[in-house]
Design a protein around this motif. Sequence first.
Motif, PDB file in Angstrom:
ATOM      1  N   GLU A  56     -11.918 114.241   9.859  1.00  0.00           N
ATOM      2  CA  GLU A  56     -11.171 114.355   8.173  1.00  0.00           C
ATOM      3  C   GLU A  56     -12.713 114.110   6.933  1.00  0.00           C
ATOM      4  O   GLU A  56     -11.490 114.891   5.863  1.00  0.00           O
ATOM      5  CB  GLU A  56     -10.781 112.400   8.249  1.00  0.00           C
ATOM      6  N   VAL A  57     -13.646 113.659   7.070  1.00  0.00           N
ATOM      7  CA  VAL A  57     -14.472 113.968   5.909  1.00  0.00           C
ATOM      8  C   VAL A  57     -14.761 116.041   6.120  1.00  0.00           C
ATOM      9  O   VAL A  57     -14.803 116.055   4.616  1.00  0.00           O
ATOM     10  CB  VAL A  57     -15.830 113.857   6.608  1.00  0.00           C
ATOM     11  N   PHE A  58     -14.155 116.413   6.577  1.00  0.00           N
ATOM     12  CA  PHE A  58     -14.729 118.212   6.791  1.00  0.00           C
ATOM     13  C   PHE A  58     -13.149 118.655   6.515  1.00  0.00           C
ATOM     14  O   PHE A  58     -13.674 119.819   6.067  1.00  0.00           O
ATOM     15  CB  PHE A  58     -15.436 118.336   7.891  1.00  0.00           C
ATOM     16  N   ASN A  59     -12.315 117.489   6.756  1.00  0.00           N
ATOM     17  CA  ASN A  59     -11.080 118.248   6.803  1.00  0.00           C
ATOM     18  C   ASN A  59     -10.652 118.290   5.110  1.00  0.00           C
ATOM     19  O   ASN A  59      -9.084 118.295   5.592  1.00  0.00           O
ATOM     20  CB  ASN A  59     -10.583 117.719   8.140  1.00  0.00           C
ATOM     21  N   ALA A  60     -10.639 117.333   5.006  1.00  0.00           N
ATOM     22  CA  ALA A  60     -10.529 116.974   3.674  1.00  0.00           C
ATOM     23  C   ALA A  60      -9.839 117.971   2.535  1.00  0.00           C
ATOM     24  O   ALA A  60     -10.797 118.927   2.443  1.00  0.00           O
ATOM     25  CB  ALA A  60     -11.023 116.127   2.949  1.00  0.00           C
ATOM     26  N   ASP A  61      -8.795 117.783   1.932  1.00  0.00           N
ATOM     27  CA  ASP A  61      -8.699 118.809   0.768  1.00  0.00           C
ATOM     28  C   ASP A  61      -9.019 118.318  -0.918  1.00  0.00           C
ATOM     29  O   ASP A  61     -10.291 117.589  -1.044  1.00  0.00           O
ATOM     30  CB  ASP A  61      -6.921 118.762   0.254  1.00  0.00           C
ATOM     31  N   GLY A  62      -8.668 119.378  -1.730  1.00  0.00           N
ATOM     32  CA  GLY A  62      -9.752 119.759  -2.801  1.00  0.00           C
ATOM     33  C   GLY A  62     -10.796 120.155  -2.883  1.00  0.00           C
ATOM     34  O   GLY A  62     -11.167 121.316  -2.325  1.00  0.00           O
ATOM     35  N   ARG A  63     -12.060 119.475  -3.088  1.00  0.00           N
ATOM     36  CA  ARG A  63     -13.203 120.533  -3.565  1.00  0.00           C
ATOM     37  C   ARG A  63     -14.476 119.548  -3.907  1.00  0.00           C
ATOM     38  O   ARG A  63     -14.665 118.746  -4.162  1.00  0.00           O
ATOM     39  CB  ARG A  63     -12.899 121.289  -4.974  1.00  0.00           C
ATOM     40  N   HIS A  64     -15.526 119.616  -2.599  1.00  0.00           N
ATOM     41  CA  HIS A  64     -16.614 119.175  -2.135  1.00  0.00           C
ATOM     42  C   HIS A  64     -17.508 119.926  -1.504  1.00  0.00           C
ATOM     43  O   HIS A  64     -17.250 121.406  -1.729  1.00  0.00           O
ATOM     44  CB  HIS A  64     -15.966 118.362  -1.061  1.00  0.00           C
ATOM     45  N   THR A  65     -18.508 119.984  -1.863  1.00  0.00           N
ATOM     46  CA  THR A  65     -19.989 120.693  -0.990  1.00  0.00           C
ATOM     47  C   THR A  65     -20.467 119.297  -0.063  1.00  0.00           C
ATOM     48  O   THR A  65     -20.126 118.570   0.368  1.00  0.00           O
ATOM     49  CB  THR A  65     -20.850 119.986  -2.866  1.00  0.00           C
ATOM     50  N   PHE A  66     -20.942 120.618   0.564  1.00  0.00           N
ATOM     51  CA  PHE A  66     -21.045 120.256   2.485  1.00  0.00           C
ATOM     52  C   PHE A  66     -22.318 120.490   3.211  1.00  0.00           C
ATOM     53  O   PHE A  66     -22.685 121.910   2.753  1.00  0.00           O
ATOM     54  CB  PHE A  66     -19.976 120.698   4.061  1.00  0.00           C
ATOM     55  N   PHE A  67     -23.050 119.919   3.313  1.00  0.00           N
ATOM     56  CA  PHE A  67     -24.275 120.505   3.849  1.00  0.00           C
ATOM     57  C   PHE A  67     -24.894 120.652   5.503  1.00  0.00           C
ATOM     58  O   PHE A  67     -24.519 119.528   6.160  1.00  0.00           O
ATOM     59  CB  PHE A  67     -25.892 119.279   3.133  1.00  0.00           C
ATOM     60  N   ILE A  68     -25.013 120.853   6.413  1.00  0.00           N
ATOM     61  CA  ILE A  68     -24.274 120.974   7.315  1.00  0.00           C
ATOM     62  C   ILE A  68     -25.846 121.801   8.074  1.00  0.00           C
ATOM     63  O   ILE A  68     -26.136 123.002   8.200  1.00  0.00           O
ATOM     64  CB  ILE A  68     -23.339 122.062   8.087  1.00  0.00           C
ATOM     65  N   PRO A  69     -26.752 120.548   8.762  1.00  0.00           N
ATOM     66  CA  PRO A  69     -27.735 121.362   9.426  1.00  0.00           C
ATOM     67  C   PRO A  69     -27.551 121.901  10.607  1.00  0.00           C
ATOM     68  O   PRO A  69     -26.744 122.034  11.040  1.00  0.00           O
ATOM     69  CB  PRO A  69     -28.641 120.072   9.807  1.00  0.00           C
ATOM     70  N   VAL A  70     -28.448 122.765  10.747  1.00  0.00           N
ATOM     71  CA  VAL A  70     -28.436 124.235  11.878  1.00  0.00           C
ATOM     72  C   VAL A  70     -29.300 123.935  13.175  1.00  0.00           C
ATOM     73  O   VAL A  70     -29.943 122.914  13.282  1.00  0.00           O
ATOM     74  CB  VAL A  70     -29.567 125.160  11.726  1.00  0.00           C
ATOM     75  N   ASP A  71     -29.098 124.058  14.628  1.00  0.00           N
ATOM     76  CA  ASP A  71     -29.737 123.301  15.707  1.00  0.00           C
ATOM     77  C   ASP A  71     -31.238 123.277  15.840  1.00  0.00           C
ATOM     78  O   ASP A  71     -31.856 122.204  16.256  1.00  0.00           O
ATOM     79  CB  ASP A  71     -28.952 124.609  16.965  1.00  0.00           C
ATOM     80  N   GLU A  72     -31.608 124.087  15.012  1.00  0.00           N
ATOM     81  CA  GLU A  72     -33.468 124.043  14.679  1.00  0.00           C
ATOM     82  C   GLU A  72     -33.957 122.726  14.529  1.00  0.00           C
ATOM     83  O   GLU A  72     -34.510 122.001  14.483  1.00  0.00           O
ATOM     84  CB  GLU A  72     -33.841 125.294  14.145  1.00  0.00           C
ATOM     85  N   GLY A  73     -33.261 122.906  13.265  1.00  0.00           N
ATOM     86  CA  GLY A  73     -33.187 120.744  12.834  1.00  0.00           C
ATOM     87  C   GLY A  73     -33.189 119.978  13.706  1.00  0.00           C
ATOM     88  O   GLY A  73     -33.128 118.578  13.143  1.00  0.00           O
ATOM     89  N   PHE A  74     -32.718 120.083  14.843  1.00  0.00           N
ATOM     90  CA  PHE A  74     -32.717 118.439  15.630  1.00  0.00           C
ATOM     91  C   PHE A  74     -33.718 118.710  16.849  1.00  0.00           C
ATOM     92  O   PHE A  74     -33.333 118.026  17.741  1.00  0.00           O
ATOM     93  CB  PHE A  74     -30.775 118.599  16.128  1.00  0.00           C
ATOM     94  N   LYS A  75     -34.419 119.277  16.447  1.00  0.00           N
ATOM     95  CA  LYS A  75     -35.900 118.985  17.225  1.00  0.00           C
ATOM     96  C   LYS A  75     -37.006 117.946  16.414  1.00  0.00           C
ATOM     97  O   LYS A  75     -37.392 118.404  15.357  1.00  0.00           O
ATOM     98  CB  LYS A  75     -36.655 120.561  17.460  1.00  0.00           C
ATOM     99  N   PRO A  76     -37.169 116.584  17.047  1.00  0.00           N
ATOM    100  CA  PRO A  76     -37.711 116.649  18.680  1.00  0.00           C
ATOM    101  C   PRO A  76     -35.810 116.032  19.196  1.00  0.00           C
ATOM    102  O   PRO A  76     -34.931 115.721  18.020  1.00  0.00           O
ATOM    103  CB  PRO A  76     -39.001 115.770  18.579  1.00  0.00           C
ATOM    104  N   THR A  77     -35.377 116.473  20.197  1.00  0.00           N
ATOM    105  CA  THR A  77     -33.922 115.993  20.142  1.00  0.00           C
ATOM    106  C   THR A  77     -33.703 114.492  20.084  1.00  0.00           C
ATOM    107  O   THR A  77     -32.238 114.724  20.092  1.00  0.00           O
ATOM    108  CB  THR A  77     -33.835 116.137  21.845  1.00  0.00           C
ATOM    109  N   ALA A  78     -34.212 113.621  19.734  1.00  0.00           N
ATOM    110  CA  ALA A  78     -34.857 112.057  19.760  1.00  0.00           C
ATOM    111  C   ALA A  78     -33.171 111.697  18.200  1.00  0.00           C
ATOM    112  O   ALA A  78     -32.894 111.082  17.885  1.00  0.00           O
ATOM    113  CB  ALA A  78     -35.427 111.414  19.918  1.00  0.00           C
TER     114      ALA A  78
END
Length: 666
Positions: A206-228
């Motif tokens: 629901e955070v990303f599905n919300a109507d209105g006008r918002h700014t979203f930051f999404i980290p790419v897969d490369e940023g999840f290293k180390p896997t922990a």
Amino acid sequence: MLHIMSGLIVLLFVISPCLVIADRKMTIAEKLQEDTDLSQFLALLDRNMVANMSLQYRQLTIFAPTNEAFQRYVGEMDDNLVLYHISNLATTLNNLDYAISSELDGNPPLWVTRRRDTMHDDIYVNNAKVFITRSYQAVNQNGKLQVLHVIDQVLQPLQPHGPISTSTPVYNPNAYQFLEHSDVFNIGQHRLRSFRQKVYQLQKKEVFNADGRHTFFIPVDEGFKPTARSDFIDEKVIDGHVIPHHVLFTKATPDSQEFESMAFSDNVKVIISFSTTVNGQEEITYVKSNTVAGDTKHSRGVVLADIVRANIPVKNGVVHLIQRPLMVVDTSVIDFLKEREDGPLCKFYEVIMDLGENNQFLKELTLAKDITLFAPSNEAWNEITVQNLIRNHQKLKEILNLHLVRERLPMDAIIHNNMNQIYQAPTAAPRKYLYFNVLNTNSNQTLTVEGGGVNATVTQPNIAATNGFVHIIDRVLGVPYTTVFEKLKMDPMLNITYNLGKRQMFNHQLNEMEHRYTYFVPRDHAWLKFQIRHPSAYKALFRDDFGYYTKQILERHVIRAGRAYTVSDLKLLANETHPIILPTTRDPLKLRVKESDKNYYVEWNGHWIHVFRPDVECTNGIIHVIDEPFVLESDIRATGSADNTRIAYTYFLLLVSYAFVRILGN
């Protein structure tokens, strides 16, 4: 005669259409034809039948990029791109709302930002700036109002990189639909599966599905290293990647302007801002989360991530793809320095590694548990004097240690320690301290730090690490770049001595490069103590007719010679039992020097005076900031007697004037 008349009539019929055209206001189509700076946009428009029909028959607004904008554009250039630059409403600048629908399939919105600066207001459409003075409106041949706005960037819609399946149509997606079907869209090599999985797992759709006008930051897969790293992401961290009620494109948003994230509650408070730096020819934009209030799971401090793909417009706002998750503090200070080859401190890391992989400074950054690093930015290392220093490894080791404090010092702790006195923190360099000053401008606080004579501004405070904090500064400490005169003028702690030195142009000599100066400078606090003890003498020092006495007192503080003396030099020459006599432009300066509890003291005229800041290096000498001025009682008597002389002289003039008036009266 008849022949002439018929010729005039024919000429009138030829000219009259031209006169009509000259009097009529150009249509938008004619304006586009006439403006050569919009030729590439016109060519794109001519190739699209829908755009041509709209221009001929409908009301519309056109956002036309300049030719230069097209030359910078690196996205796909299909014939439908022009439809993202057209709206089917005629909207002037005054009537632009926060969004306007485009004619591209799905009618994705164009987001409008009014950026208010002190001088004027700027208007942006997505990330493109509108040239306000070039906006134009006219009625077409069918009586429909049309508006033209010229912009400085090509508007780039979110488009699929192939045919879209009819079973999952994602025209004009919102942020959640973009995240869910990110593999369908043309976002380069970036993948978003790790973050998408956390959103599913934590039920934050629901955070990303919300109507209105918002700014979203999404980290790419490369940023999840180390896997922990993914283990640190919980519901609060997801919320910390969203700014509600604001659509923030990078160019349209001022640097360092702070916005509350969705993770802003009673217990955890996270604010987000942008910052832009230039690395060579490349401009890099970062986003930073600042956890100003945390808990056991969410550490206080700043996490910095560069935006790897910015300004992706979606139905409910804008998405920025970032290099790593925000709010997650799982790297040490040294890991932060080397995390990216083009990172904000990559040059600092290169300088450290030039000393060898086993150098002591690197070992301390790696092994220490509680440290604060004042790290010069990439730009700071481009100074010529700094470049020359890098070649001298012995001097470089001293300089690096000047940037390291062996305790955790977030900015609020520094400000708190600085409230009642000038806060000084010992560095890893023996007997070297950092001195802090807090500047309050409007509602903002700027922190400056001085080390080795160099005053630097903290441009990015509070980058959190597992073993401490990093503050990015705009200069390399310990590499002087100002003369003694310039340092006096700039240093907020030395204002009174600088202003006294304006008398009889005493300060001017301190700019000369052919001499080396050692200047014992009383800090403002020292003069204020002197004022309490000797108020009339202090007041007299600033009077116009006592400039000579003021100059004499300052001359006693300055040694002008072929070399400058550090406190260590003076201690070698003059210990507690054997004084040194140094020539000044006034009279010989007799000093003894001692060290006690890691502080230096100089003995002058029977008084031991604390050296508050020793060895402030300048390009033509050294300043030692002291806690008491070199002033004799005879100086005070001379000042006082001169004061009395002036009073007596004034009284004498009054008597003479009175006598003269009496004589004239008789």
